[in-house]
Motif scaffolding. Structure first.
Motif, PDB file in Angstrom:
ATOM      1  N   ASP A  23       0.763  -1.161  -0.038  1.00  0.00           N
ATOM      2  CA  ASP A  23       0.109   0.075  -0.144  1.00  0.00           C
ATOM      3  C   ASP A  23       0.763   1.357   0.077  1.00  0.00           C
ATOM      4  O   ASP A  23       0.574   2.217  -0.723  1.00  0.00           O
ATOM      5  CB  ASP A  23      -0.994  -0.104   1.164  1.00  0.00           C
ATOM      6  N   VAL A  24       1.962   1.274   0.788  1.00  0.00           N
ATOM      7  CA  VAL A  24       2.797   2.436   0.931  1.00  0.00           C
ATOM      8  C   VAL A  24       3.414   2.474  -0.633  1.00  0.00           C
ATOM      9  O   VAL A  24       3.711   3.683  -0.856  1.00  0.00           O
ATOM     10  CB  VAL A  24       3.806   2.301   2.268  1.00  0.00           C
ATOM     11  N   ILE A  25       4.105   1.499  -1.110  1.00  0.00           N
ATOM     12  CA  ILE A  25       4.633   1.489  -2.417  1.00  0.00           C
ATOM     13  C   ILE A  25       3.674   2.021  -3.590  1.00  0.00           C
ATOM     14  O   ILE A  25       3.999   3.105  -4.328  1.00  0.00           O
ATOM     15  CB  ILE A  25       4.923   0.226  -2.897  1.00  0.00           C
ATOM     16  N   ALA A  26       2.484   1.570  -3.416  1.00  0.00           N
ATOM     17  CA  ALA A  26       1.310   2.082  -4.378  1.00  0.00           C
ATOM     18  C   ALA A  26       1.036   3.699  -4.160  1.00  0.00           C
ATOM     19  O   ALA A  26       1.007   4.426  -5.013  1.00  0.00           O
ATOM     20  CB  ALA A  26       0.204   1.461  -4.234  1.00  0.00           C
ATOM     21  N   GLU A  27       1.112   4.128  -2.608  1.00  0.00           N
ATOM     22  CA  GLU A  27       0.834   5.643  -2.576  1.00  0.00           C
ATOM     23  C   GLU A  27       1.914   6.426  -2.892  1.00  0.00           C
ATOM     24  O   GLU A  27       1.880   7.773  -3.489  1.00  0.00           O
ATOM     25  CB  GLU A  27       0.481   5.760  -1.064  1.00  0.00           C
ATOM     26  N   PHE A  64       7.255  -7.182  -3.004  1.00  0.00           N
ATOM     27  CA  PHE A  64       7.102  -7.396  -4.491  1.00  0.00           C
ATOM     28  C   PHE A  64       6.588  -9.018  -4.884  1.00  0.00           C
ATOM     29  O   PHE A  64       5.933  -9.334  -5.807  1.00  0.00           O
ATOM     30  CB  PHE A  64       7.994  -6.980  -5.236  1.00  0.00           C
ATOM     31  N   THR A  65       7.232  -9.881  -4.167  1.00  0.00           N
ATOM     32  CA  THR A  65       7.152 -11.398  -4.199  1.00  0.00           C
ATOM     33  C   THR A  65       5.734 -11.705  -4.136  1.00  0.00           C
ATOM     34  O   THR A  65       4.959 -12.187  -4.894  1.00  0.00           O
ATOM     35  CB  THR A  65       8.081 -12.067  -3.793  1.00  0.00           C
ATOM     36  N   ARG A  66       5.224 -10.986  -2.885  1.00  0.00           N
ATOM     37  CA  ARG A  66       3.694 -11.407  -2.440  1.00  0.00           C
ATOM     38  C   ARG A  66       2.842 -10.825  -3.606  1.00  0.00           C
ATOM     39  O   ARG A  66       1.791 -11.267  -3.772  1.00  0.00           O
ATOM     40  CB  ARG A  66       3.571 -10.420  -1.144  1.00  0.00           C
ATOM     41  N   HIS A  67       2.960  -9.798  -3.930  1.00  0.00           N
ATOM     42  CA  HIS A  67       2.271  -8.798  -5.132  1.00  0.00           C
ATOM     43  C   HIS A  67       2.339  -9.917  -6.361  1.00  0.00           C
ATOM     44  O   HIS A  67       1.230 -10.266  -6.811  1.00  0.00           O
ATOM     45  CB  HIS A  67       2.785  -7.738  -5.312  1.00  0.00           C
ATOM     46  N   ALA A  68       3.347 -10.487  -6.665  1.00  0.00           N
ATOM     47  CA  ALA A  68       3.446 -11.218  -8.010  1.00  0.00           C
ATOM     48  C   ALA A  68       2.699 -12.490  -7.786  1.00  0.00           C
ATOM     49  O   ALA A  68       2.103 -12.997  -8.797  1.00  0.00           O
ATOM     50  CB  ALA A  68       4.868 -11.391  -8.380  1.00  0.00           C
ATOM     51  N   LEU A 108      -0.346   0.017 -10.798  1.00  0.00           N
ATOM     52  CA  LEU A 108       0.579   0.622 -10.174  1.00  0.00           C
ATOM     53  C   LEU A 108       1.774  -0.057  -9.566  1.00  0.00           C
ATOM     54  O   LEU A 108       2.899   0.372  -9.599  1.00  0.00           O
ATOM     55  CB  LEU A 108      -0.114   1.502  -9.054  1.00  0.00           C
ATOM     56  N   LEU A 109       1.403  -1.051  -8.791  1.00  0.00           N
ATOM     57  CA  LEU A 109       2.563  -1.904  -8.098  1.00  0.00           C
ATOM     58  C   LEU A 109       3.368  -2.434  -8.861  1.00  0.00           C
ATOM     59  O   LEU A 109       4.788  -2.646  -8.753  1.00  0.00           O
ATOM     60  CB  LEU A 109       1.980  -2.857  -7.180  1.00  0.00           C
ATOM     61  N   SER A 110       2.684  -3.059 -10.393  1.00  0.00           N
ATOM     62  CA  SER A 110       3.675  -3.750 -11.427  1.00  0.00           C
ATOM     63  C   SER A 110       4.410  -2.538 -11.917  1.00  0.00           C
ATOM     64  O   SER A 110       5.639  -2.914 -12.084  1.00  0.00           O
ATOM     65  CB  SER A 110       2.671  -4.051 -12.246  1.00  0.00           C
ATOM     66  N   TYR A 111       4.118  -1.288 -12.168  1.00  0.00           N
ATOM     67  CA  TYR A 111       5.008  -0.211 -12.519  1.00  0.00           C
ATOM     68  C   TYR A 111       6.142  -0.177 -11.645  1.00  0.00           C
ATOM     69  O   TYR A 111       7.214   0.175 -12.233  1.00  0.00           O
ATOM     70  CB  TYR A 111       4.207   0.871 -12.842  1.00  0.00           C
ATOM     71  N   GLU A 112       5.883  -0.102 -10.349  1.00  0.00           N
ATOM     72  CA  GLU A 112       6.855   0.177  -9.498  1.00  0.00           C
ATOM     73  C   GLU A 112       7.823  -0.914  -9.300  1.00  0.00           C
ATOM     74  O   GLU A 112       9.136  -0.879  -9.241  1.00  0.00           O
ATOM     75  CB  GLU A 112       6.196   0.411  -8.020  1.00  0.00           C
ATOM     76  N   LEU A 113       7.282  -2.085  -9.637  1.00  0.00           N
ATOM     77  CA  LEU A 113       8.220  -3.423  -9.655  1.00  0.00           C
ATOM     78  C   LEU A 113       9.089  -3.418 -10.736  1.00  0.00           C
ATOM     79  O   LEU A 113      10.298  -3.422 -10.652  1.00  0.00           O
ATOM     80  CB  LEU A 113       7.431  -4.704  -9.756  1.00  0.00           C
ATOM     81  N   GLY A 156       1.121  -6.361 -22.058  1.00  0.00           N
ATOM     82  CA  GLY A 156       1.010  -5.172 -22.929  1.00  0.00           C
ATOM     83  C   GLY A 156      -0.297  -4.447 -23.087  1.00  0.00           C
ATOM     84  O   GLY A 156      -0.340  -3.106 -22.874  1.00  0.00           O
ATOM     85  N   PHE A 157      -1.629  -5.018 -23.049  1.00  0.00           N
ATOM     86  CA  PHE A 157      -2.652  -4.486 -23.403  1.00  0.00           C
ATOM     87  C   PHE A 157      -3.087  -4.103 -22.046  1.00  0.00           C
ATOM     88  O   PHE A 157      -3.745  -2.912 -21.807  1.00  0.00           O
ATOM     89  CB  PHE A 157      -3.684  -5.711 -23.530  1.00  0.00           C
ATOM     90  N   SER A 158      -2.749  -4.807 -20.899  1.00  0.00           N
ATOM     91  CA  SER A 158      -3.067  -4.154 -19.490  1.00  0.00           C
ATOM     92  C   SER A 158      -2.374  -2.885 -19.436  1.00  0.00           C
ATOM     93  O   SER A 158      -3.221  -1.941 -18.582  1.00  0.00           O
ATOM     94  CB  SER A 158      -2.673  -5.397 -18.518  1.00  0.00           C
ATOM     95  N   ILE A 159      -1.218  -2.786 -19.570  1.00  0.00           N
ATOM     96  CA  ILE A 159      -0.701  -1.521 -19.326  1.00  0.00           C
ATOM     97  C   ILE A 159      -1.345  -0.649 -20.338  1.00  0.00           C
ATOM     98  O   ILE A 159      -1.541   0.644 -19.867  1.00  0.00           O
ATOM     99  CB  ILE A 159       0.974  -1.634 -19.612  1.00  0.00           C
ATOM    100  N   HIS A 160      -0.998  -0.853 -21.523  1.00  0.00           N
ATOM    101  CA  HIS A 160      -1.928   0.300 -22.817  1.00  0.00           C
ATOM    102  C   HIS A 160      -3.116   0.624 -22.241  1.00  0.00           C
ATOM    103  O   HIS A 160      -3.503   1.773 -22.134  1.00  0.00           O
ATOM    104  CB  HIS A 160      -1.879  -0.247 -24.011  1.00  0.00           C
TER     105      HIS A 160
END
Length: 185
Positions: A23-27, A64-68, A108-113, A156-160
């Motif tokens: 949550d802190v990473i996303a914020e 990040f492992t937990r997110h993935a 957002l978390l994926s971009y941060e990763l 790619g589609f998810s990001i775009h």
């Protein structure tokens, strides 16, 4: 002791810390994460973080492992449930167009990763494991090259679609997935 969930015998404290870290990473972004921000968000004493994690790098890698793994589990479950090639293609469309991976928070978390991994090579293993799990899920229904192409298409589609003024709609995505899967065209 009153039996508080925040006491020293709290069996979920580490997981709460990891969820708070996400949550802190996303914020704030991974680069602006601090132990104090995470402890406050998790509702735990600051010392709890250093009890469970050697340093910020270790904490971020585990978060990040937990997110993935969380996203990968939902992604894999949709493909696991598919009982035919058509259902597998429909699952791919749902992964792209639904909220399996493409929630604002997950993206957002994926971009941060991605950004964090470019500067911290040890975190690239998290990304590689995630990619492999995705491809393994797809390989239940598709040959390895098609699974790789669909994995890139999903991401790619998810990001775009998250930033496009006119995101690709479900029918268009389905047509593209059909084209990637259908080698006789």
């Amino acid at each position: 002791m009153t039996g508080s969930t925040r006491g020293p015998n709290d069996p979920r404290r580490r997981e709460r810390i990891l969820d708070a870290a996400l949550d802190v990473i996303a914020e704030h972004g991974a680069i602006k994460v601090t132990f104090r921000k995470i402890a406050d968000a998790a509702g735990v004493p600051l010392g709890s973080l250093t009890y469970y994690f050697d340093d910020m790098q270790h904490l971020l890698t585990d978060a990040f492992t937990r997110h993935a793994e969380s996203v990968s589990t939902r992604y894999g479950a949709l493909l696991e449930a598919a009982r035919s090639p058509r259902e597998a293609q429909e699952a791919v469309v749902e992964i792209i167009c639904g909220k399996v991976w493409g929630t604002d928070h997950n993206l957002l978390l994926s971009y941060e990763l991605y950004a964090f991994a470019t500067r911290h090579p040890e975190v690239r293993t998290v990304m590689r494991s995630w990619m492999q799990a995705s491809r393994d899920s797809l390989a239940r229904h598709f040959d390895p090259l098609t699974a790789r192409a669909l994995d890139a298409l999903i991401e790619g589609f998810s990001i775009h679609n998250s930033v496009d003024l006119r995101p690709t709609d479900r029918a268009e995505v389905a047509a593209i997935v059909d084209a990637v899967v259908d080698r006789d065209r």
